[in-house]
Design a protein around this motif. Structure first.
Motif, mmCIF file in Angstrom:
data_model
loop_
_atom_site.group_PDB
_atom_site.id
_atom_site.type_symbol
_atom_site.label_atom_id
_atom_site.label_comp_id
_atom_site.label_asym_id
_atom_site.label_seq_id
_atom_site.Cartn_x
_atom_site.Cartn_y
_atom_site.Cartn_z
ATOM 1 N N ILE A 104 0.849 -1.193 0.000
ATOM 2 C CA ILE A 104 0.000 0.000 0.000
ATOM 3 C C ILE A 104 0.885 1.243 0.000
ATOM 4 O O ILE A 104 2.053 1.191 0.400
ATOM 5 C CB ILE A 104 -0.952 0.014 1.213
ATOM 6 C CG1 ILE A 104 -0.158 0.027 2.527
ATOM 7 C CG2 ILE A 104 -1.920 -1.153 1.162
ATOM 8 C CD1 ILE A 104 -1.040 0.179 3.746
ATOM 9 N N PRO A 105 0.359 2.394 -0.444
ATOM 10 C CA PRO A 105 1.164 3.619 -0.475
ATOM 11 C C PRO A 105 1.617 4.048 0.921
ATOM 12 O O PRO A 105 0.879 3.905 1.894
ATOM 13 C CB PRO A 105 0.205 4.653 -1.084
ATOM 14 C CG PRO A 105 -0.835 3.862 -1.797
ATOM 15 C CD PRO A 105 -0.989 2.597 -1.010
ATOM 16 N N LEU A 188 8.781 20.219 3.754
ATOM 17 C CA LEU A 188 7.324 20.367 3.787
ATOM 18 C C LEU A 188 6.744 20.153 2.388
ATOM 19 O O LEU A 188 5.703 19.504 2.232
ATOM 20 C CB LEU A 188 6.936 21.743 4.310
ATOM 21 C CG LEU A 188 5.426 22.051 4.327
ATOM 22 C CD1 LEU A 188 4.680 21.062 5.217
ATOM 23 C CD2 LEU A 188 5.172 23.487 4.786
ATOM 24 N N LYS A 189 7.418 20.677 1.367
ATOM 25 C CA LYS A 189 6.953 20.504 -0.009
ATOM 26 C C LYS A 189 6.908 19.023 -0.390
ATOM 27 O O LYS A 189 5.957 18.561 -1.033
ATOM 28 C CB LYS A 189 7.839 21.263 -0.981
ATOM 29 C CG LYS A 189 7.334 21.247 -2.423
ATOM 30 C CD LYS A 189 8.210 22.079 -3.334
ATOM 31 C CE LYS A 189 7.582 22.223 -4.720
ATOM 32 N NZ LYS A 189 7.252 20.956 -5.374
ATOM 33 N N HIS A 190 7.942 18.263 -0.005
ATOM 34 C CA HIS A 190 7.963 16.826 -0.270
ATOM 35 C C HIS A 190 6.715 16.166 0.298
ATOM 36 O O HIS A 190 6.042 15.381 -0.390
ATOM 37 C CB HIS A 190 9.202 16.183 0.363
ATOM 38 C CG HIS A 190 10.426 16.246 -0.488
ATOM 39 N ND1 HIS A 190 10.502 15.666 -1.736
ATOM 40 C CD2 HIS A 190 11.635 16.812 -0.260
ATOM 41 C CE1 HIS A 190 11.698 15.869 -2.242
ATOM 42 N NE2 HIS A 190 12.404 16.562 -1.381
ATOM 43 N N PHE A 191 6.412 16.467 1.555
ATOM 44 C CA PHE A 191 5.263 15.836 2.201
ATOM 45 C C PHE A 191 3.955 16.236 1.535
ATOM 46 O O PHE A 191 3.122 15.374 1.216
ATOM 47 C CB PHE A 191 5.211 16.185 3.685
ATOM 48 C CG PHE A 191 3.922 15.773 4.341
ATOM 49 C CD1 PHE A 191 3.584 14.431 4.452
ATOM 50 C CD2 PHE A 191 3.021 16.720 4.803
ATOM 51 C CE1 PHE A 191 2.370 14.037 5.020
ATOM 52 C CE2 PHE A 191 1.816 16.344 5.381
ATOM 53 C CZ PHE A 191 1.492 14.999 5.484
ATOM 54 N N LEU A 192 3.745 17.531 1.328
ATOM 55 C CA LEU A 192 2.480 17.991 0.754
ATOM 56 C C LEU A 192 2.271 17.440 -0.656
ATOM 57 O O LEU A 192 1.168 17.005 -1.000
ATOM 58 C CB LEU A 192 2.438 19.521 0.736
ATOM 59 C CG LEU A 192 2.371 20.215 2.096
ATOM 60 C CD1 LEU A 192 2.430 21.728 1.919
ATOM 61 C CD2 LEU A 192 1.113 19.817 2.859
ATOM 62 N N ARG A 196 -0.806 14.838 -1.326
ATOM 63 C CA ARG A 196 -1.854 15.196 -2.281
ATOM 64 C C ARG A 196 -1.915 14.198 -3.434
ATOM 65 O O ARG A 196 -3.004 13.865 -3.916
ATOM 66 C CB ARG A 196 -1.604 16.606 -2.803
ATOM 67 C CG ARG A 196 -1.941 17.704 -1.792
ATOM 68 C CD ARG A 196 -1.424 19.042 -2.233
ATOM 69 N NE ARG A 196 -1.867 20.130 -1.351
ATOM 70 C CZ ARG A 196 -1.199 21.251 -1.160
ATOM 71 N NH1 ARG A 196 -0.047 21.464 -1.787
ATOM 72 N NH2 ARG A 196 -1.666 22.190 -0.346
ATOM 73 N N ALA A 197 -0.754 13.742 -3.879
ATOM 74 C CA ALA A 197 -0.718 12.787 -4.992
ATOM 75 C C ALA A 197 -1.416 11.481 -4.620
ATOM 76 O O ALA A 197 -2.158 10.904 -5.430
ATOM 77 C CB ALA A 197 0.723 12.517 -5.403
ATOM 78 N N VAL A 198 -1.192 11.010 -3.394
ATOM 79 C CA VAL A 198 -1.823 9.761 -2.963
ATOM 80 C C VAL A 198 -3.323 9.949 -2.794
ATOM 81 O O VAL A 198 -4.119 9.084 -3.183
ATOM 82 C CB VAL A 198 -1.180 9.246 -1.657
ATOM 83 C CG1 VAL A 198 -1.980 8.082 -1.089
ATOM 84 C CG2 VAL A 198 0.253 8.813 -1.905
ATOM 85 N N LEU A 199 -3.736 11.074 -2.240
ATOM 86 C CA LEU A 199 -5.174 11.349 -2.118
ATOM 87 C C LEU A 199 -5.838 11.346 -3.498
ATOM 88 O O LEU A 199 -6.917 10.771 -3.685
ATOM 89 C CB LEU A 199 -5.406 12.704 -1.451
ATOM 90 C CG LEU A 199 -5.212 12.815 0.056
ATOM 91 C CD1 LEU A 199 -5.543 14.228 0.509
ATOM 92 C CD2 LEU A 199 -6.058 11.811 0.813
ATOM 93 N N GLN A 200 -5.194 11.986 -4.456
ATOM 94 C CA GLN A 200 -5.744 12.039 -5.805
ATOM 95 C C GLN A 200 -5.800 10.657 -6.435
ATOM 96 O O GLN A 200 -6.788 10.288 -7.079
ATOM 97 C CB GLN A 200 -4.901 12.972 -6.674
ATOM 98 C CG GLN A 200 -5.448 13.160 -8.088
ATOM 99 C CD GLN A 200 -4.604 14.122 -8.903
ATOM 100 O OE1 GLN A 200 -3.461 14.407 -8.579
ATOM 101 N NE2 GLN A 200 -5.173 14.649 -9.984
ATOM 102 N N GLN A 201 -4.746 9.872 -6.227
ATOM 103 C CA GLN A 201 -4.703 8.525 -6.783
ATOM 104 C C GLN A 201 -5.841 7.668 -6.243
ATOM 105 O O GLN A 201 -6.527 6.969 -7.000
ATOM 106 C CB GLN A 201 -3.362 7.880 -6.454
ATOM 107 C CG GLN A 201 -3.218 6.448 -6.934
ATOM 108 C CD GLN A 201 -1.929 5.810 -6.445
ATOM 109 O OE1 GLN A 201 -1.346 6.235 -5.443
ATOM 110 N NE2 GLN A 201 -1.473 4.784 -7.146
ATOM 111 N N ILE A 202 -6.039 7.712 -4.932
ATOM 112 C CA ILE A 202 -7.094 6.908 -4.319
ATOM 113 C C ILE A 202 -8.469 7.382 -4.774
ATOM 114 O O ILE A 202 -9.368 6.574 -5.077
ATOM 115 C CB ILE A 202 -6.978 6.968 -2.786
ATOM 116 C CG1 ILE A 202 -5.688 6.277 -2.328
ATOM 117 C CG2 ILE A 202 -8.188 6.314 -2.120
ATOM 118 C CD1 ILE A 202 -5.392 6.422 -0.862
#
Length: 209
Positions: A104-105, A188-192, A196-202
């Motif tokens: 899982i991510p 912080l940029k890495h995390f955000l 966001r990418a994982v939220l969009q993917q799901i």
């Protein structure tokens, strides 16, 4: 008269298992998870597992957790792991947080050098919460600098930070200009970006027929 537009409601719920080294990680990253999820109309249900014993305890908890995931069917949508970079730097700490053993991510939040810095990236947000801002300081890797700095700016604003200022994390994160803060801090940029990418993917996977 035009009718007032109703606020958009979260369209789905996403389950997150989160791991951190201490309460500071839970408060700050938890507030970021809540804010970013709400901005994209996703309801994040976060189950926190704070190690309360620093990095060694965190790594031990993660190893046990990943082993349990292999044999259980109750995996969350994804996992968030938080660990301060400290003197190691972002890249080395990211390599140390090996997550290759899970399917899982996994999103890594690695404040560089420590989580308190993320609360000190936007003086205007601080001013909205406390009534006064603070002068920006030069970035440093000195151990404990941002812990001391956060506590002191709270005191200078007339507050008594019982938990060193971490107790105000939700209020500060709510007001931070995240785009500007991310431009000023790569960790912080890495995390955000990753979150966001994982939220969009799901979200896209759930919308697929």
């Amino acid at each position: 008269m035009a009718k007032a537009r109703k606020p958009r409601q979260p369209q789905s719920s996403i389950a997150i298992d989160a791991f951190g080294e201490d309460q500071g990680h839970e408060e700050v990253v938890g507030a970021l998870i809540k804010r970013v999820s709400e901005e994209v109309c996703v309801r994040a249900v976060t189950n926190w597992n704070s190690a309360r014993g620093g990095l060694p305890a965190l790594m031990g908890n993660l190893a046990e957790y990943f082993e349990e995931l292999k044999s259980s069917g109750g995996a969350p949508d994804f996992v968030v792991v938080v660990a301060d970079a400290n003197s190691k730097g972002w890249s080395q700490r990211a390599r140390e947080l090996s997550t290759d053993q899970v399917s899982i991510p996994v999103v890594k939040a690695i404040p560089d050098p420590e989580i308190e810095r993320w609360l000190l990236l936007d003086s205007q947000a601080f001013k909205k919460v406390f009534g006064t801002g603070f002068k920006a300081s030069r970035q440093t890797q000195k151990p404990g600098f941002y812990k001391d700095r956060l506590k002191q700016v709270c005191i200078d604003a007339g507050f008594r930070p019982v938990l060193g200022g971490i107790e105000y994390a939700q209020d500060i994160v709510r007001e931070v200009n995240l785009d500007r803060a991310a431009r000023n801090d790569r960790s912080l940029k890495h995390f955000l970006d990753d979150f966001r990418a994982v939220l969009q993917q799901i979200s896209q996977l759930r919308q697929s027929p």
